[in-house]
Design an enzyme around this catalytic site. Structure first.
Site, PDB file in Angstrom:
ATOM      1  N   HIS A  32       0.984  -1.369   0.528  1.00  0.00           N
ATOM      2  CA  HIS A  32       0.195  -0.121   0.326  1.00  0.00           C
ATOM      3  C   HIS A  32       0.967   1.126   0.092  1.00  0.00           C
ATOM      4  O   HIS A  32       1.773   1.483   0.540  1.00  0.00           O
ATOM      5  CB  HIS A  32      -1.064  -0.399   1.520  1.00  0.00           C
ATOM      6  CG  HIS A  32      -1.584   1.108   1.469  1.00  0.00           C
ATOM      7  ND1 HIS A  32      -3.319   0.863   0.666  1.00  0.00           N
ATOM      8  CD2 HIS A  32      -2.158   2.250   2.319  1.00  0.00           C
ATOM      9  CE1 HIS A  32      -4.075   1.936   0.916  1.00  0.00           C
ATOM     10  NE2 HIS A  32      -3.008   2.628   1.647  1.00  0.00           N
ATOM     11  N   ASP A  34       0.866   5.449  -0.104  1.00  0.00           N
ATOM     12  CA  ASP A  34       0.216   6.217   0.369  1.00  0.00           C
ATOM     13  C   ASP A  34       0.143   7.577  -0.472  1.00  0.00           C
ATOM     14  O   ASP A  34       1.597   7.918   0.325  1.00  0.00           O
ATOM     15  CB  ASP A  34      -0.132   6.506   1.799  1.00  0.00           C
ATOM     16  CG  ASP A  34      -0.939   5.449   2.781  1.00  0.00           C
ATOM     17  OD1 ASP A  34      -2.072   5.601   2.165  1.00  0.00           O
ATOM     18  OD2 ASP A  34      -0.609   5.335   3.001  1.00  0.00           O
ATOM     19  N   MET A  36      -0.246  11.762  -1.116  1.00  0.00           N
ATOM     20  CA  MET A  36      -1.027  12.998  -0.281  1.00  0.00           C
ATOM     21  C   MET A  36      -0.032  14.303  -1.041  1.00  0.00           C
ATOM     22  O   MET A  36       0.596  13.625  -0.775  1.00  0.00           O
ATOM     23  CB  MET A  36      -0.335  13.305   1.265  1.00  0.00           C
ATOM     24  CG  MET A  36      -1.155  12.142   2.015  1.00  0.00           C
ATOM     25  SD  MET A  36      -0.683  11.824   3.296  1.00  0.00           S
ATOM     26  CE  MET A  36      -0.723   9.915   4.218  1.00  0.00           C
ATOM     27  N   HIS A  67      -2.910   5.036  -3.459  1.00  0.00           N
ATOM     28  CA  HIS A  67      -3.622   6.159  -2.110  1.00  0.00           C
ATOM     29  C   HIS A  67      -3.392   7.056  -2.432  1.00  0.00           C
ATOM     30  O   HIS A  67      -2.914   7.619  -1.763  1.00  0.00           O
ATOM     31  CB  HIS A  67      -4.125   5.049  -1.149  1.00  0.00           C
ATOM     32  CG  HIS A  67      -4.732   5.865   0.265  1.00  0.00           C
ATOM     33  ND1 HIS A  67      -4.811   5.483   0.980  1.00  0.00           N
ATOM     34  CD2 HIS A  67      -6.089   6.551  -0.764  1.00  0.00           C
ATOM     35  CE1 HIS A  67      -5.767   6.306   1.920  1.00  0.00           C
ATOM     36  NE2 HIS A  67      -6.270   6.939   0.535  1.00  0.00           N
ATOM     37  N   MET A  69      -4.397  10.378  -2.114  1.00  0.00           N
ATOM     38  CA  MET A  69      -5.104  11.326  -1.199  1.00  0.00           C
ATOM     39  C   MET A  69      -4.856  12.869  -2.310  1.00  0.00           C
ATOM     40  O   MET A  69      -4.186  13.603  -1.298  1.00  0.00           O
ATOM     41  CB  MET A  69      -4.472  11.158   0.428  1.00  0.00           C
ATOM     42  CG  MET A  69      -5.246   9.992   0.691  1.00  0.00           C
ATOM     43  SD  MET A  69      -4.194   9.469   2.124  1.00  0.00           S
ATOM     44  CE  MET A  69      -3.196   9.033   1.443  1.00  0.00           C
ATOM     45  N   MET A 138     -11.586   4.295   5.076  1.00  0.00           N
ATOM     46  CA  MET A 138     -10.985   5.215   5.959  1.00  0.00           C
ATOM     47  C   MET A 138     -12.021   4.677   7.213  1.00  0.00           C
ATOM     48  O   MET A 138     -12.111   5.102   7.935  1.00  0.00           O
ATOM     49  CB  MET A 138     -10.757   6.092   5.516  1.00  0.00           C
ATOM     50  CG  MET A 138      -9.894   6.928   4.154  1.00  0.00           C
ATOM     51  SD  MET A 138      -7.824   6.365   4.739  1.00  0.00           S
ATOM     52  CE  MET A 138      -7.099   6.873   5.621  1.00  0.00           C
TER      53      MET A 138
END
Ligand code: DX5
Ligand code: ZN
Length: 226
Positions: A32, A34, A36, A67, A69, A138
């Site tokens: 995974h 992330d 951002m 993912h 964001m 989430m």
């Protein structure tokens, strides 16, 4: 099938390759990542170059679950696919044209996921569930690793599992945030199948051992559920 997706957010970025290998050897079947942007969430992390470096390191061994964001996710999908992302999820809250973005991800050959924040109802996904490969619930407010699990998000996992059965759909259910030995059983029993964990894997002790313990707890919960 239960899958554990270690989040590299809590790994030591100066030794990323060495950090990732043991968790794969211990049974993690997804990685995974992330992403951002400092706009959609109050933190900045990594982008396509790190995805490309991970892809090079893990070669074809494991899908990369990216993912996003970020705002304007649509603009960055080609770069993440080219870097080697296999799964790409975008936030319902960040996409005005969610259907278009999901179609874009799928047209580039990646699996498409939609993410909802703790305060976003499952009902906002009613008209997209048929065309997504997975839904990510989430269980913390996105932006940081190591936060406390929010128990009221369990109801959303249950609702999604129920809706899927009622409507004969096949999307998978992923959960992200505060997943550790004390919370993993409850999310599995609620219906989650893809379990993201950052701090509980890389934040303490031996990452490989943490993976084994989390997978064991998740699989025991599946057996009890059945
Ligand atoms: C939070 C990220 C998570 C985070 C999970 O915004 O989306 O993937 O890394 O970390 P833990 O497992 O530490 O809550
Ligand atoms: Zn995440």
């Amino acid at each position: 099938m239960i899958e554990l997706a270690p989040s590299i957010l809590s790994a030591d970025f100066t030794h990323l390759a060495e950090q990732v290998q043991p968790v794969l050897d211990a049974g993690a079947t997804l990685l995974h990542v992330d992403v951002m942007d400092g706009h959609f969430v109050p933190n900045i992390t990594i982008g396509p170059p790190v995805v490309a470096a991970l892809r090079k390191h893990v070669a074809s061994k494991i899908p990369l679950d990216v993912h996003l964001m970020i705002e304007n996710a649509d603009n960055f999908i080609p770069a993440f696919v080219d870097a080697g992302a296999n799964w790409i999820s975008v936030h319902q809250e960040a996409c005005v044209h969610l259907d278009r973005v999901v179609q874009h991800i799928r047209s580039r050959g990646a699996l498409a996921g939609v993410v909802i924040n703790p305060a976003t109802p499952v009902a906002t996904l009613t008209d997209i569930l048929e065309v997504v490969d997975y839904v990510l619930v989430m269980s913390v407010n996105p932006g940081f690793g190591g936060q406390k699990f929010i128990p009221r998000t369990l109801g959303k996992i249950r609702d999604l599992a129920e809706l899927r059965a009622q409507r004969h759909l096949s999307f998978r259910i992923e959960v992200d945030g505060g997943i550790a030995l004390d919370t993993i059983e409850s999310v599995v029993q609620a219906g989650a199948e893809i379990l993201v964990a950052g701090n509980a894997i890389f934040g303490r002790g031996e990452a490989a051992q943490n993976v084994q313990q989390l997978l064991h707890a998740a699989r025991s919960a599946t057996l009890r559920k059945a």
